[in-house]
Scaffold this motif. Structure first.
Motif, PDB file in Angstrom:
ATOM      1  N   ARG A 239       4.884   5.697  17.583  1.00 50.40           N
ATOM      2  CA  ARG A 239       5.485   4.835  17.163  1.00 50.40           C
ATOM      3  C   ARG A 239       6.903   4.363  17.222  1.00 50.40           C
ATOM      4  O   ARG A 239       8.122   3.067  18.006  1.00 50.40           O
ATOM      5  CB  ARG A 239       5.632   5.238  15.243  1.00 50.40           C
ATOM      6  CG  ARG A 239       6.362   4.299  13.916  1.00 50.40           C
ATOM      7  CD  ARG A 239       5.898   2.637  14.443  1.00 50.40           C
ATOM      8  NE  ARG A 239       6.599   1.550  13.401  1.00 50.40           N
ATOM      9  CZ  ARG A 239       5.807   0.830  12.864  1.00 50.40           C
ATOM     10  NH1 ARG A 239       4.585   1.480  12.312  1.00 50.40           N
ATOM     11  NH2 ARG A 239       7.115   0.332  11.994  1.00 50.40           N
TER      12      ARG A 239
ATOM     13  N   SER B 297       8.221   1.055  18.572  1.00 53.80           N
ATOM     14  CA  SER B 297       9.301   0.178  18.581  1.00 53.80           C
ATOM     15  C   SER B 297      10.670  -0.665  19.548  1.00 53.80           C
ATOM     16  O   SER B 297      11.054  -0.830  18.722  1.00 53.80           O
ATOM     17  CB  SER B 297      10.182   1.592  17.119  1.00 53.80           C
ATOM     18  OG  SER B 297       9.427   1.270  15.901  1.00 53.80           O
TER      19      SER B 297
ATOM     20  N   GLU C 100      14.401   4.189  14.238  1.00 55.24           N
ATOM     21  CA  GLU C 100      13.406   3.594  13.541  1.00 55.24           C
ATOM     22  C   GLU C 100      12.197   3.556  13.592  1.00 55.24           C
ATOM     23  O   GLU C 100      11.165   4.226  12.062  1.00 55.24           O
ATOM     24  CB  GLU C 100      12.795   1.866  14.850  1.00 55.24           C
ATOM     25  CG  GLU C 100      14.021   1.077  14.195  1.00 55.24           C
ATOM     26  CD  GLU C 100      14.084  -0.359  15.585  1.00 55.24           C
ATOM     27  OE1 GLU C 100      12.472  -0.460  15.307  1.00 55.24           O
ATOM     28  OE2 GLU C 100      15.388  -1.117  15.570  1.00 55.24           O
ATOM     29  N   GLY C 101      11.852   4.604  14.504  1.00 49.26           N
ATOM     30  CA  GLY C 101       9.902   5.346  14.400  1.00 49.26           C
ATOM     31  C   GLY C 101      10.515   6.432  13.151  1.00 49.26           C
ATOM     32  O   GLY C 101       9.495   6.492  12.230  1.00 49.26           O
TER      33      GLY C 101
ATOM     34  N   VAL D 100      10.681   5.316   9.578  1.00 44.96           N
ATOM     35  CA  VAL D 100       9.444   4.864   9.375  1.00 44.96           C
ATOM     36  C   VAL D 100       8.349   5.816   9.124  1.00 44.96           C
ATOM     37  O   VAL D 100       8.047   6.200   7.655  1.00 44.96           O
ATOM     38  CB  VAL D 100       8.260   4.323   9.848  1.00 44.96           C
ATOM     39  CG1 VAL D 100       7.138   4.261   9.560  1.00 44.96           C
ATOM     40  CG2 VAL D 100       8.788   2.814  10.583  1.00 44.96           C
ATOM     41  N   TYR D 101       8.735   6.942   9.662  1.00 40.68           N
ATOM     42  CA  TYR D 101       7.882   8.909   9.207  1.00 40.68           C
ATOM     43  C   TYR D 101       8.934   9.537   8.417  1.00 40.68           C
ATOM     44  O   TYR D 101       7.437  10.355   8.077  1.00 40.68           O
ATOM     45  CB  TYR D 101       8.098   8.953  10.429  1.00 40.68           C
ATOM     46  CG  TYR D 101       6.570   8.993  11.515  1.00 40.68           C
ATOM     47  CD1 TYR D 101       5.050   9.518  10.459  1.00 40.68           C
ATOM     48  CD2 TYR D 101       6.308   6.774  11.838  1.00 40.68           C
ATOM     49  CE1 TYR D 101       4.133   8.895  11.690  1.00 40.68           C
ATOM     50  CE2 TYR D 101       5.160   7.121  12.394  1.00 40.68           C
ATOM     51  CZ  TYR D 101       4.162   7.835  12.103  1.00 40.68           C
ATOM     52  OH  TYR D 101       2.827   7.116  12.275  1.00 40.68           O
TER      53      TYR D 101
ATOM     54  N   HIS E  71       3.730   9.445  15.720  1.00 40.07           N
ATOM     55  CA  HIS E  71       5.040   9.157  15.445  1.00 40.07           C
ATOM     56  C   HIS E  71       5.802   8.953  16.863  1.00 40.07           C
ATOM     57  O   HIS E  71       6.634   7.780  17.102  1.00 40.07           O
ATOM     58  CB  HIS E  71       5.911  10.364  14.730  1.00 40.07           C
ATOM     59  CG  HIS E  71       7.313  10.576  14.841  1.00 40.07           C
ATOM     60  ND1 HIS E  71       7.806  11.636  15.907  1.00 40.07           N
ATOM     61  CD2 HIS E  71       8.578   9.822  14.219  1.00 40.07           C
ATOM     62  CE1 HIS E  71       9.371  11.126  15.815  1.00 40.07           C
ATOM     63  NE2 HIS E  71       9.827  10.034  14.806  1.00 40.07           N
TER      64      HIS E  71
ATOM     65  N   LYS F 157       9.557   8.907   5.917  1.00 35.48           N
ATOM     66  CA  LYS F 157       8.556   8.061   4.083  1.00 35.48           C
ATOM     67  C   LYS F 157       7.006   8.127   4.453  1.00 35.48           C
ATOM     68  O   LYS F 157       6.075   7.038   3.632  1.00 35.48           O
ATOM     69  CB  LYS F 157       9.142   5.811   4.518  1.00 35.48           C
ATOM     70  CG  LYS F 157      10.474   6.238   3.878  1.00 35.48           C
ATOM     71  CD  LYS F 157      10.441   4.487   3.849  1.00 35.48           C
ATOM     72  CE  LYS F 157      12.198   4.354   4.126  1.00 35.48           C
ATOM     73  NZ  LYS F 157      12.455   2.422   4.365  1.00 35.48           N
ATOM     74  N   ARG F 158       6.465   8.808   4.838  1.00 34.00           N
ATOM     75  CA  ARG F 158       4.841   8.784   5.445  1.00 34.00           C
ATOM     76  C   ARG F 158       4.281  10.147   5.303  1.00 34.00           C
ATOM     77  O   ARG F 158       5.219  11.137   5.226  1.00 34.00           O
ATOM     78  CB  ARG F 158       4.119   8.728   6.995  1.00 34.00           C
ATOM     79  CG  ARG F 158       4.466   7.068   7.311  1.00 34.00           C
ATOM     80  CD  ARG F 158       3.471   6.563   7.771  1.00 34.00           C
ATOM     81  NE  ARG F 158       3.783   5.769   7.712  1.00 34.00           N
ATOM     82  CZ  ARG F 158       2.917   4.588   9.312  1.00 34.00           C
ATOM     83  NH1 ARG F 158       2.379   5.359  10.170  1.00 34.00           N
ATOM     84  NH2 ARG F 158       3.083   3.034   9.175  1.00 34.00           N
TER      85      ARG F 158
END
Length: 169
Positions: A113, A117, A90-91, A94-95, A110, A97-98
């Motif tokens: 996160r 998560s 999950e982390g 998210v990352y 990261h 897309k960063r």
């Protein structure tokens, strides 16, 4: 899984660090500030994931070389290895897309996160890059003596030159 069996599961030669946060020096920056470096997190099988750059998660290819330090976390009863792995995934999602920002949203963020998560027990104030930096500094283990030298050697040499130059004048 008991701590002893997890310790045996670490395989430095193959870069396998199950349930660990891992760290390596950043060339140049770590030479002057030895506690600042690159951080990643490994899944329950020991595969390392790291926020390697903008929109990029490294998998089993640590961005700045092999880890020189690691911090193995104990799994609390309420978190299974599957939950750990899900939190890492999950982390990473998210990352992916960063945009990477060295000061504010980086590899340490990261890892924080991922821990958030999976619901890993939070320190006071939650997981963040500052807490993780000092957690690794004070609680992390060097993988071997070479890891220690790669981290602290350049700093010591630079300080010796500064001191020698200062006293020569």
């Amino acid at each position: 899984m008991g701590e002893e069996s997890l310790r045996k599961a670490i395989d430095v030669a193959r870069d396998r660090f199950p349930l660990c946060i891992v760290w390596s020096p950043l060339p140049g920056l770590t030479w002057f500030v030895p506690f600042i470096g690159h951080m990643g997190i490994a899944d329950s099988h020991g595969v390392i994931y790291d926020f390697a750059g903008p929109y990029s998660i490294g998998e089993d290819n640590f961005a700045f070389g092999r880890p020189t330090r690691y911090l193995q976390l104990e799994l609390p009863e309420e978190i299974s290895t599957e939950a750990w792995d899900d939190g890492v995934r999950e982390g990473c999602a998210v990352y992916r897309k960063r945009m990477h920002n060295i000061c504010c949203d980086n590899c340490h963020s990261h890892v924080a996160r991922c821990l958030e998560s999976m619901g890993y027990p939070r320190p006071l104030g939650g997981w963040n890059m500052i807490y993780l930096c000092f957690y690794m500094l004070f609680c992390g283990h060097f993988v071997n003596f070479k890891g220690f030298l790669l981290t602290w050697g350049p700093f010591v040499v630079i300080m010796m030159f500064i001191i020698a130059f200062t006293y020569m004048h």
